[in-house]
Enzyme design. Structure first.
Site, PDB file in Angstrom:
ATOM      1  N   ARG A 119       6.506   4.773   6.972  1.00  0.00           N
ATOM      2  CA  ARG A 119       6.438   4.343   5.582  1.00  0.00           C
ATOM      3  C   ARG A 119       6.725   5.554   4.674  1.00  0.00           C
ATOM      4  NH1 ARG A 119       1.103   0.202   5.295  1.00  0.00           N
ATOM      5  NH2 ARG A 119       1.669  -1.030   7.137  1.00  0.00           N
TER       6      ARG A 119
ATOM      7  N   ARG B 155     -11.436  -3.055   3.186  1.00  0.00           N
ATOM      8  CA  ARG B 155     -10.687  -2.054   3.943  1.00  0.00           C
ATOM      9  C   ARG B 155     -11.584  -0.840   4.043  1.00  0.00           C
ATOM     10  NH1 ARG B 155      -4.931  -2.646   4.116  1.00  0.00           N
ATOM     11  NH2 ARG B 155      -4.580  -4.798   4.804  1.00  0.00           N
TER      12      ARG B 155
ATOM     13  N   ARG C 125      -5.010   0.883  11.283  1.00  0.00           N
ATOM     14  CA  ARG C 125      -3.785   1.643  11.055  1.00  0.00           C
ATOM     15  C   ARG C 125      -4.186   3.099  10.942  1.00  0.00           C
ATOM     16  NH1 ARG C 125       0.494   3.479   7.548  1.00  0.00           N
ATOM     17  NH2 ARG C 125      -0.668   3.491   5.591  1.00  0.00           N
TER      18      ARG C 125
HETATM   19  P1  ADP Z   1      -2.611   0.316   4.167  1.00  0.00           P
HETATM   20  O1  ADP Z   1      -2.950   1.553   4.899  1.00  0.00           O
HETATM   21  O2  ADP Z   1      -3.817  -0.344   3.619  1.00  0.00           O
HETATM   22  O3  ADP Z   1      -1.728  -0.561   4.974  1.00  0.00           O
HETATM   23  P2  ADP Z   1      -0.622   1.510   2.357  1.00  0.00           P
HETATM   24  O4  ADP Z   1       0.423   1.719   3.375  1.00  0.00           O
HETATM   25  O5  ADP Z   1      -0.251   0.863   1.078  1.00  0.00           O
HETATM   26  O6  ADP Z   1      -1.863   0.687   2.833  1.00  0.00           O
HETATM   27  O7  ADP Z   1      -1.278   2.969   2.026  1.00  0.00           O
HETATM   28  C1  ADP Z   1      -2.361   2.986   1.133  1.00  0.00           C
HETATM   29  C2  ADP Z   1      -2.532   4.365   0.546  1.00  0.00           C
HETATM   30  O8  ADP Z   1      -2.934   5.260   1.607  1.00  0.00           O
HETATM   31  C3  ADP Z   1      -1.224   4.933  -0.008  1.00  0.00           C
HETATM   32  O9  ADP Z   1      -1.519   5.646  -1.195  1.00  0.00           O
HETATM   33  C4  ADP Z   1      -0.795   5.922   1.034  1.00  0.00           C
HETATM   34  O10 ADP Z   1      -0.070   6.976   0.482  1.00  0.00           O
HETATM   35  C5  ADP Z   1      -2.135   6.411   1.555  1.00  0.00           C
HETATM   36  N1  ADP Z   1      -2.040   6.995   2.900  1.00  0.00           N
HETATM   37  C6  ADP Z   1      -1.652   6.391   4.044  1.00  0.00           C
HETATM   38  N2  ADP Z   1      -1.703   7.258   5.065  1.00  0.00           N
HETATM   39  C7  ADP Z   1      -2.141   8.457   4.551  1.00  0.00           C
HETATM   40  C8  ADP Z   1      -2.396   9.740   5.096  1.00  0.00           C
HETATM   41  N3  ADP Z   1      -2.225  10.009   6.399  1.00  0.00           N
HETATM   42  N4  ADP Z   1      -2.847  10.719   4.254  1.00  0.00           N
HETATM   43  C9  ADP Z   1      -3.033  10.472   2.939  1.00  0.00           C
HETATM   44  N5  ADP Z   1      -2.812   9.268   2.358  1.00  0.00           N
HETATM   45  C10 ADP Z   1      -2.369   8.282   3.162  1.00  0.00           C
HETATM   46  N1  DAR Z   2       5.341  -7.076   2.712  1.00  0.00           N
HETATM   47  C1  DAR Z   2       4.872  -8.095   3.630  1.00  0.00           C
HETATM   48  C2  DAR Z   2       3.638  -7.592   4.398  1.00  0.00           C
HETATM   49  C3  DAR Z   2       3.823  -7.045   5.733  1.00  0.00           C
HETATM   50  C4  DAR Z   2       2.656  -6.254   6.293  1.00  0.00           C
HETATM   51  N2  DAR Z   2       1.951  -5.445   5.265  1.00  0.00           N
HETATM   52  C5  DAR Z   2       0.771  -5.805   4.766  1.00  0.00           C
HETATM   53  N3  DAR Z   2       0.094  -6.824   5.238  1.00  0.00           N
HETATM   54  N4  DAR Z   2       0.258  -5.088   3.760  1.00  0.00           N
HETATM   55  C6  DAR Z   2       6.056  -8.453   4.505  1.00  0.00           C
HETATM   56  O1  DAR Z   2       6.054  -9.548   5.055  1.00  0.00           O
HETATM   57  O2  DAR Z   2       6.934  -7.629   4.596  1.00  0.00           O
END
Ligand code: ADP
Ligand code: DAR
Length: 390
Positions: free
Chosen positions: A340, A260, A311
């Site tokens: 989220r 990532r 994303r």
């Molecule tokens: P991903 O982006 O890999 O799908 P997550 O939704 O689990 O993963 O987010 C991963 C981490 O990135 C979490 O700690 C989240 O709080 C942080 N994060 C996501 N967007 C932001 C942002 N705009 N600013 C700061 N931290 C962020």
């Molecule tokens: N929790 C799984 C993943 C959905 C998308 N998020 C990922 N890939 N981190 C679900 O099916 O809800």
């Protein structure tokens, strides 16, 4: 204590989930599926169809498709339908419920993946093709919140798979080590603003780890959806994080995806954050061969991240809008945004801060995805100002 038949079934079922979480379901090889796996597939599918799950897995895995796919296996890794759907069978509250155990699964189990991809990415049909990569320039996107009234921080990430390796359920402990050394070797060649250090999760001081997670740099542990999908095997072997010296560019190693690539900073300067991520992706692309499918684009473990795998998110406070959940839901649908909690997926908002990002990642170029998110966040901020003045 006599266990009644139902609780025995429940226990057997829990055993299925635990077993799935800790081991890969190897079929017999040579295209034959293990009879025990078949039995547990039937059991799990029956429970899913009887549940009130809202997952796209339940919606699209019809009996006909189930019967057609249940004995299929992928040629190189003998992955089965169980590999693909174990998470959704164990977690009926999944949104999707499926993951690809290896790159070939997207073709072998296309009858299941294609309708889910079309549904999630808003009409990327099985006859559609991901456009060629086109990053464009971040300078086209003005700062979303120059006065700092709404946005706390901005983050743009993408996922990459290293060609020649399968995904979590099929990775051996040696694979994790090999992937880590390839990725670590690549990130340590980064220079200038990208220069930094790699920190393996193995041996990481618990306080350091907890602080990195609290600072939203490092991925969380114990995601039950990923665990049931076989993504926690051999943990923490091969897992780690690269952080540049200025802590605004990161690379995750072997969390959900092989790689990532993340750029983030305080404020709403989406263009600057995006350009930094693009620079990092291009530099790493010179060191590693990424797995990109002609039709699906960049391949990832979860189908929600296929295509561009981008994303782009803001941590944002929209207090007036958040008091009108129905209006907020309508606007998120209109702008194709996903909401989220503060700590990302499967978390709650703290101190009124939500993580809002583009939902779809396929069917558009990288530039178009960023534009869709940019315009959506702008639209939300306009709606928030209107709500405050009404
Ligand atoms: P991903 O982006 O890999 O799908 P997550 O939704 O689990 O993963 O987010 C991963 C981490 O990135 C979490 O700690 C989240 O709080 C942080 N994060 C996501 N967007 C932001 C942002 N705009 N600013 C700061 N931290 C962020
Ligand atoms: N929790 C799984 C993943 C959905 C998308 N998020 C990922 N890939 N981190 C679900 O099916 O809800």
């Amino acid at each position: 204590m006599l266990l009644n038949f139902k609780s025995l079934l429940e226990l057997r079922y829990l055993g299925l989930c635990t077993h799935l979480a800790i081991s890969r379901y190897a079929s017999k090889g040579g295209g034959k599926i293990d009879q025990e796996v078949l039995k547990q597939l039937e059991e799990g599918y029956k429970k899913l169809t009887e549940s009130n799950s809202k997952s796209l897995l339940k919606k699209h895995l019809t009996k006909e498709i189930f019967e057609k796919l249940k004995t299929q296996t992928t040629p190189s890794f003998n992955s089965t339908l169980m590999h693909c759907i174990s998470s959704g069978l164990c977690n009926h509250d999944s949104g999707m419920g499926v993951y690809a155990p290896d790159p070939e699964a997207y073709k072998v189990f296309a009858d299941l993946f294609d309708p889910l991809i079309e549904d999630y990415h808003k009409c990327f049909k099985k006859t559609d093709k991901q456009p060629a990569t086109k990053f464009g320039k971040g300078k086209d996107f003005e700062n979303l919140d120059p006065d700092g009234n709404f946005i706390v921080s901005t983050r743009v990430r993408c996922g990459r798979a290293v060609k020649g390796f399968p995904f979590n359920p099929c990775l051996t402990e040696q694979d994790y080590g090999e992937l880590e050394s390839k990725i670590c070797g690549a990130v340590m060649t980064l220079s200038g603003e990208y220069k930094g250090k790699y920190m393996p999760l193995t041996g990481m001081d618990k306080c350091v780890q907890e602080q990195l997670i609290a600072d939203h740099f490092l991925f969380k542990e114990g995601d039950r959806f990923l665990a049931a999908a076989g993504a926690s095997r051999y943990w923490p072997t091969g897992r780690g994080i690269f952080l540049n010296d200025t802590k605004n560019f990161l690379v995750w190693c072997n969390e959900e995806d092989h790689i990532r690539i993340i750029s983030m900073e305080k404020g709403g300067d989406l263009g600057k954050v995006y350009d930094r991520m693009v620079g990092g992706v291009e530099a790493l692309g010179k060191q590693l061969e990424f797995n990109r499918d002609e039709r699906l684009g960049f391949l990832t473990f979860c189908p929600t991240n296929l295509g561009t795998s981008i994303r782009a998110s803001v941590h944002i406070r929209l207090p007036s809008l958040m008091c009108q959940p129905e209006e907020m839901k309508k606007l998120a649908e209109k702008y194709r945004l996903q909401i989220r909690g503060t700590s990302g997926e499967h978390s709650e908002a703290k101190d009124g801060v939500h993580d809002i990002s583009n939902q779809r990642r396929m069917g558009l170029t990288e530039y178009e995805i960023i534009k869709e998110m940019h315009d959506g966040i702008k639209g939300l901020i306009e709606a928030e100002c209107k709500a405050r003045n009404s």
